[in-house]
Motif scaffolding. Structure first.
Motif, mmCIF file in Angstrom:
data_model
loop_
_atom_site.group_PDB
_atom_site.id
_atom_site.type_symbol
_atom_site.label_atom_id
_atom_site.label_comp_id
_atom_site.label_asym_id
_atom_site.label_seq_id
_atom_site.Cartn_x
_atom_site.Cartn_y
_atom_site.Cartn_z
ATOM 1 N N LEU A 25 -12.521 -6.732 17.719
ATOM 2 C CA LEU A 25 -12.376 -8.019 18.407
ATOM 3 C C LEU A 25 -10.919 -8.392 18.664
ATOM 4 O O LEU A 25 -10.634 -9.409 19.295
ATOM 5 C CB LEU A 25 -13.047 -9.123 17.579
ATOM 6 C CG LEU A 25 -14.576 -9.022 17.448
ATOM 7 C CD1 LEU A 25 -15.087 -10.008 16.405
ATOM 8 C CD2 LEU A 25 -15.254 -9.274 18.789
ATOM 9 N N HIS A 26 -9.998 -7.567 18.117
ATOM 10 C CA HIS A 26 -8.550 -7.780 18.303
ATOM 11 C C HIS A 26 -8.081 -9.121 17.745
ATOM 12 O O HIS A 26 -7.276 -9.828 18.354
ATOM 13 C CB HIS A 26 -8.170 -7.679 19.790
ATOM 14 C CG HIS A 26 -8.585 -6.390 20.434
ATOM 15 N ND1 HIS A 26 -8.034 -5.165 20.099
ATOM 16 C CD2 HIS A 26 -9.543 -6.130 21.377
ATOM 17 C CE1 HIS A 26 -8.611 -4.217 20.823
ATOM 18 N NE2 HIS A 26 -9.525 -4.768 21.602
ATOM 19 N N ILE A 27 -8.631 -9.477 16.588
ATOM 20 C CA ILE A 27 -8.186 -10.672 15.877
ATOM 21 C C ILE A 27 -8.037 -10.326 14.398
ATOM 22 O O ILE A 27 -8.504 -9.274 13.951
ATOM 23 C CB ILE A 27 -9.157 -11.864 16.053
ATOM 24 C CG1 ILE A 27 -10.575 -11.480 15.600
ATOM 25 C CG2 ILE A 27 -9.176 -12.353 17.492
ATOM 26 C CD1 ILE A 27 -11.576 -12.620 15.696
ATOM 27 N N VAL A 28 -7.391 -11.191 13.645
ATOM 28 C CA VAL A 28 -7.155 -10.899 12.232
ATOM 29 C C VAL A 28 -8.432 -11.107 11.425
ATOM 30 O O VAL A 28 -9.310 -11.891 11.800
ATOM 31 C CB VAL A 28 -6.015 -11.773 11.661
ATOM 32 C CG1 VAL A 28 -4.702 -11.440 12.363
ATOM 33 C CG2 VAL A 28 -6.331 -13.251 11.807
ATOM 34 N N GLN A 29 -8.516 -10.412 10.301
ATOM 35 C CA GLN A 29 -9.720 -10.461 9.484
ATOM 36 C C GLN A 29 -10.084 -11.865 8.997
ATOM 37 O O GLN A 29 -11.258 -12.247 9.038
ATOM 38 C CB GLN A 29 -9.562 -9.518 8.283
ATOM 39 C CG GLN A 29 -10.793 -9.461 7.397
ATOM 40 C CD GLN A 29 -10.629 -8.475 6.264
ATOM 41 O OE1 GLN A 29 -9.897 -7.502 6.378
ATOM 42 N NE2 GLN A 29 -11.308 -8.734 5.147
ATOM 43 N N PRO A 30 -9.121 -12.683 8.551
ATOM 44 C CA PRO A 30 -9.475 -14.037 8.108
ATOM 45 C C PRO A 30 -10.142 -14.869 9.198
ATOM 46 O O PRO A 30 -11.011 -15.700 8.908
ATOM 47 C CB PRO A 30 -8.140 -14.638 7.683
ATOM 48 C CG PRO A 30 -7.305 -13.458 7.308
ATOM 49 C CD PRO A 30 -7.697 -12.382 8.266
#
Length: 314
Positions: A25-30
């Motif tokens: 999704l190209h976002i950070v895990q948190p």
């Protein structure tokens, strides 16, 4: 609840990992974890549990993720139709019967790529019952079906009719130019699909009408297993010619058409009747119909009789 949360849910379900989902999704895990948490708070129940092999859907999650997939698919279809584009675009899912995939899938992908490069084509393979269910649920846009049960949710168009063939090892001596009656092979060990598979139903109806009793050696809904059991000398089977002509040409199997009048299967093209059919779907369907008519005309779809209009077959 928003689209990002639904995409997070579906991606975690497909990967089994929040970390892998974040990468896709190209976002950070948190951020992915937060979207999942907010979604679970919204629906009021846990959608995942941590299992031995990663994130596993709960029973509620299994239900919810199917609705999420359908919602996202509809939104993707809507976006592709309203966004300005150089040509026809969108995601199109076509359902094919197992017996038709080898002949149709690769060529259909190539034809779509040439004619409509902005269309992303998905091929789903399944038996008629599965494909009809996917159409009704919105998980497929169009499909080839074998004699489907009448349904107000589907619009169907007859495409072709083909005779069923009895199939055995080469030493069985079946020949394309020598049709046989089902009664002649009824005493042989028979490998057939499970009921209520379409071919099984057709064979059983013919047997009931003619007073024939078959000797069932094995049942399987996997066509490759059917042919494998025949190759292993465990019996004979009944399949459409399109499913076995390559094997016959290579000398792996022998086959003959069944002359019983009832042993014909009709293939139809089905589209949903409950929602608008996008332009991209109609374009792919037209290519598919043209491809099938070409295959019948050239003799690639052996023993098939075209049921479309003259304009379809050129």
């Amino acid at each position: 609840m928003d689209i990002k949360q639904l995409r997070a849910l579906v991606t975690i379900a497909e990967t089994g990992s929040v970390t892998k989902a974040a990468t896709l999704l190209h976002i950070v895990q948190p951020a992915v974890s937060r979207q999942l948490r907010l979604l679970e708070e919204d629906v009021g129940t846990a959608l995942f549990s941590r299992g031995r092999y990663g994130m596993e859907l709960t029973e509620s999650g299994e239900i919810f993720v199917e609705y999420a997939r359908r919602a996202l698919a509809e939104l993707d279809r809507a976006r592709s139709e309203v966004q300005p584009a150089a040509g026809v675009a969108g995601v199109v899912t076509i359902g094919l019967l197992p017996s038709t995939c080898d002949l149709l899938a690769s060529e259909l992908v190539a034809r779509v790529a040439r004619a409509y490069p902005a269309i992303r084509l998905r091929i789903s393979m399944g038996y008629t019952g599965h494909l009809q269910n996917w159409l009704e649920l919105g998980e497929a846009d169009a499909a080839l079906l074998y004699d489907p049960k009448p349904s107000p949710t589907l619009q169907v168009r007859p495409i072709l009719e083909e005779r069923l063939w009895v199939v055995g090892r080469p030493d069985a001596g079946f020949k394309a130019e020598s049709p046989v009656e089902l009664r002649q092979v009824a005493g042989e060990p028979m490998i057939l699909p499970n009921a209520p598979h379409g071919i099984r139903s057709l064979v059983e109806q013919t047997c009931a009408s003619a007073g024939i009793e078959l000797s069932i050696a094995a049942e399987t809904n996997a066509m490759s297993v059917q042919k494998g059991l025949v190759l292993g000398g465990l019996g004979i089977t009944i399949l459409p010619s399109i499913a076995i002509m390559d094997d016959v040409a290579r000398g792996l199997l022998s086959a003959a058409p069944l002359s019983d009048a009832d042993l014909l299967r009709k293939i139809v093209l089905a589209l949903p009747n409950t929602r608008r059919v996008p332009v991209a779907v109609r374009c792919v369907v037209d290519l598919l119909v043209d491809q099938i008519s070409d295959a019948v005309r050239r003799g690639q779809w052996t023993a098939a009789r075209w049921l479309g209009s003259d304009t379809d077959i050129g």
